[in-house]
Enzyme design. Structure first.
Site, short mmCIF file in Angstrom:
data_model
loop_
_atom_site.label_atom_id
_atom_site.label_comp_id
_atom_site.label_asym_id
_atom_site.label_seq_id
_atom_site.Cartn_x
_atom_site.Cartn_y
_atom_site.Cartn_z
NE ARG A 97 -4.16 -1.58 0.35
CZ ARG A 97 -5.44 -1.47 1.01
NH1 ARG A 97 -5.50 -0.05 1.40
NH2 ARG A 97 -6.65 -2.81 1.36
NE ARG A 100 -7.26 5.46 2.23
CZ ARG A 100 -8.29 4.11 2.65
NH1 ARG A 100 -9.52 5.38 3.05
NH2 ARG A 100 -7.88 3.14 2.99
NE ARG A 157 -9.84 7.29 -3.58
CZ ARG A 157 -11.44 6.88 -3.58
NH1 ARG A 157 -12.43 7.79 -4.78
NH2 ARG A 157 -12.15 6.78 -2.72
CG ASP A 197 -8.97 -3.76 -4.45
OD1 ASP A 197 -7.94 -3.15 -3.50
OD2 ASP A 197 -9.19 -4.57 -3.85
CE1 TYR A 207 -13.21 -7.54 1.75
CE2 TYR A 207 -11.40 -8.92 1.04
CZ TYR A 207 -11.73 -7.74 1.87
OH TYR A 207 -11.24 -7.25 2.70
O1 CP3 Z 1 0.44 -2.01 -2.42
C1 CP3 Z 1 -0.05 -0.80 -3.45
O2 CP3 Z 1 0.23 0.79 -3.53
C2 CP3 Z 1 -0.31 -0.97 -4.32
C3 CP3 Z 1 -2.45 -1.18 -4.51
C4 CP3 Z 1 -3.40 -2.32 -3.42
C5 CP3 Z 1 -4.85 -1.32 -3.90
N1 CP3 Z 1 -5.42 -2.47 -2.23
C6 CP3 Z 1 -5.38 -0.27 -3.26
C7 CP3 Z 1 -6.39 0.48 -2.72
C8 CP3 Z 1 -2.90 -3.26 -3.25
C9 CP3 Z 1 -1.99 -4.07 -3.48
C10 CP3 Z 1 -4.26 -3.66 -2.51
C11 CP3 Z 1 -4.60 -5.13 -1.72
C12 CP3 Z 1 -5.78 -5.11 -1.12
N2 CP3 Z 1 -6.96 -4.39 -1.51
C13 CP3 Z 1 -5.85 -6.37 -0.02
C14 CP3 Z 1 -4.60 -6.85 -0.06
C15 CP3 Z 1 -3.28 -6.32 1.04
C16 CP3 Z 1 -3.91 -6.10 2.21
O3 CP3 Z 1 -4.17 -4.82 2.83
O4 CP3 Z 1 -4.37 -6.68 3.57
C17 CP3 Z 1 -7.20 -5.95 0.09
C18 CP3 Z 1 -7.64 -7.16 1.43
C19 CP3 Z 1 -7.87 -4.94 -0.44
C20 CP3 Z 1 -9.60 -4.76 0.09
C21 CP3 Z 1 -9.81 -3.44 -0.03
N3 CP3 Z 1 -9.34 -2.71 -0.97
C22 CP3 Z 1 -10.08 -2.76 0.99
C23 CP3 Z 1 -11.04 -3.58 1.76
C24 CP3 Z 1 -10.30 -1.39 0.64
C25 CP3 Z 1 -10.77 -0.39 1.66
C26 CP3 Z 1 -10.04 -0.49 2.75
C27 CP3 Z 1 -9.80 1.58 2.79
O5 CP3 Z 1 -8.42 0.57 2.82
O6 CP3 Z 1 -10.20 2.08 2.67
C28 CP3 Z 1 -9.63 -1.50 -0.42
C29 CP3 Z 1 -9.41 -0.05 -0.83
C30 CP3 Z 1 -8.05 0.32 -1.58
N4 CP3 Z 1 -7.18 -0.61 -2.74
C31 CP3 Z 1 -7.13 1.67 -1.03
C32 CP3 Z 1 -5.93 1.79 -1.92
C33 CP3 Z 1 -5.35 2.69 -1.99
C34 CP3 Z 1 -8.32 2.66 -0.37
C35 CP3 Z 1 -8.67 3.13 -1.25
C36 CP3 Z 1 -9.37 5.02 -1.54
O7 CP3 Z 1 -10.02 4.97 -1.06
O8 CP3 Z 1 -8.37 5.11 -2.03
#
Ligand code: CP3
Length: 343
Positions: free
Chosen positions: A23, A27, A36, A72, A149
């Site tokens: 990640r 944000r 965003r 994602d 999920y």
């Molecule tokens: O790592 C990186 O920079 C690459 C991008 C990346 C995202 N999601 C972008 C994202 C990666 C590798 C993921 C993986 C991901 N997504 C996982 C596995 C890793 C982990 O954290 O366990 C999981 C479980 C998800 C599912 C997911 N996506 C959730 C639960 C959420 C919402 C929670 C949150 O943090 O808001 C997301 C959204 C998401 N995916 C964001 C990002 C940067 C947050 C986004 C936003 O609102 O801009």
């Protein structure tokens, strides 16, 4: 050394310990928040030029040793016919979750290029932009994390429905996991073919299981996905959280690199994972919000536990949290590089 991350994945010697963050785009960066304000997360992911821009944001701001493609794990589920939405303040929601055998039978299985072509295009574009700076990592969710999920319809605390399907209709569970394993493997291989130089499998929620259930209901499918991905010839990172109690089983499922979280001491993890594998981890992401002396001490403890063995990739045990300061992240990267410089 532009390839110290790839060398570490292969267990080769390096000049300094490579470091990147799960990640690392997101944000906590003002540049990301600015984008965003104009686009939804799925809009950013599905526009290859925007996804490339976001992938490069942390690479421009920080001296990290790898980039990870901006996407994602949940987009893969859309191709199966699941209706995914990121609800502000709530996280991801699947509006038509998989609950019984008939739902599994109704899932679609389109070609990867057709359903996830936007991410493959983002990989191609990003590789072009990155040339010589650092390697690019592609990724996918692991079958279990994706299945949880798909079945729960969103985030879950106890995975009651997913575990319910394992117990009540193991044939439906196996069918769903078989389909996901194949698809995850093909998606990872397609990212490698598009230019990804390493691949990470995220099994973020695998720690919710008993060791016996992990072996019966998850391990064979993670192994299948990793085997398909590994045929592409690039290193595979097998990441999970909370699996310290059955790290041997996670290791058996495969991966050139095993990702571990902070709930286990890195030196103990290394003993149990054994030789012949690289290890990625394992700082607690919350510590990035601690005062610098405490963060530095914790980072040094991780480096000490790794003992400059070849094959350590410094990372967090899970993703960077939104409240993290970019300056603190930069200081950490610089410190890891400095403190791990080989004589
Ligand atoms: O790592 C990186 O920079 C690459 C991008 C990346 C995202 N999601 C972008 C994202 C990666 C590798 C993921 C993986 C991901 N997504 C996982 C596995 C890793 C982990 O954290 O366990 C999981 C479980 C998800 C599912 C997911 N996506 C959730 C639960 C959420 C919402 C929670 C949150 O943090 O808001 C997301 C959204 C998401 N995916 C964001 C990002 C940067 C947050 C986004 C936003 O609102 O801009």
């Amino acid at each position: 050394m532009w390839d110290r991350f790839l060398r570490a994945c292969r267990g080769l010697d390096v000049d300094r310990t490579p470091v990147w963050f799960m990640r690392q785009a997101g944000r906590y960066m003002a540049e990301y928040r600015a984008l965003r304000e104009r686009y939804g997360i799925l809009e950013l992911i599905k526009d290859p030029a925007l996804a490339t821009e976001v992938t490069l944001q942390p690479v421009k701001a920080l001296p990290v040793d790898a980039a990870i493609i901006f996407a994602d794990i949940l987009t893969l589920l859309e191709g199966l016919g699941l209706d995914l939405e990121f609800v502000r303040g709530e996280g991801p929601v699947i509006h038509n979750p998989v609950r019984r055998a008939a739902d599994v039978a109704a899932l679609r299985d389109p070609a990867v290029e057709e359903s996830l072509g936007y991410t493959l295009e983002a990989v191609r574009l990003t590789r072009g932009e990155l040339e010589g700076r650092c390697p690019l990592i592609g990724f996918s969710g692991a079958p279990f994390t994706l299945a949880s999920y798909a079945i729960e319809g969103g985030a879950s605390r106890n995975y009651e429905r997913a575990k319910g399907l394992m117990g009540e209709d193991p044939a439906a569970w196996d069918r769903l996991m078989g389909l996901l394993a194949e698809r995850v493997g093909r998606y990872l291989a397609a990212q490698a073919a598009a230019g990804a130089q390493a691949l990470q499998l995220f099994d973020s929620w695998a720690g919710a299981l008993s060791p016996a259930d992990y072996r019966r209901f998850v391990l064979p499918y993670s192994r299948q996905a990793i085997e398909i991905a590994a045929r592409s010839g690039v290193p595979v990172i097998h990441f999970s959280t909370g699996t310290g109690a059955y790290l041997e089983a996670v290791t058996e499922a495969g991966g050139d690199v095993i990702g571990v979280d902070w709930r286990i001491d890195l030196a103990e993890a290394w003993r149990r994972i054994g030789g012949g594998r690289a290890i990625q981890g394992n700082l607690d992401p919350v510590l990035l919000q601690a005062p610098w002396p405490r963060l530095r001490e914790a980072a040094d403890a991780v480096l000490l536990a790794a003992g400059q063995r070849p094959g350590h990739i410094f990372n967090l045990g899970h993703g960077i949290l939104p409240a993290t300061s970019v300056d603190q992240v930069r200081r950490l990267v610089e410190h890891v590089h400095q403190a791990s410089a080989r004589p």
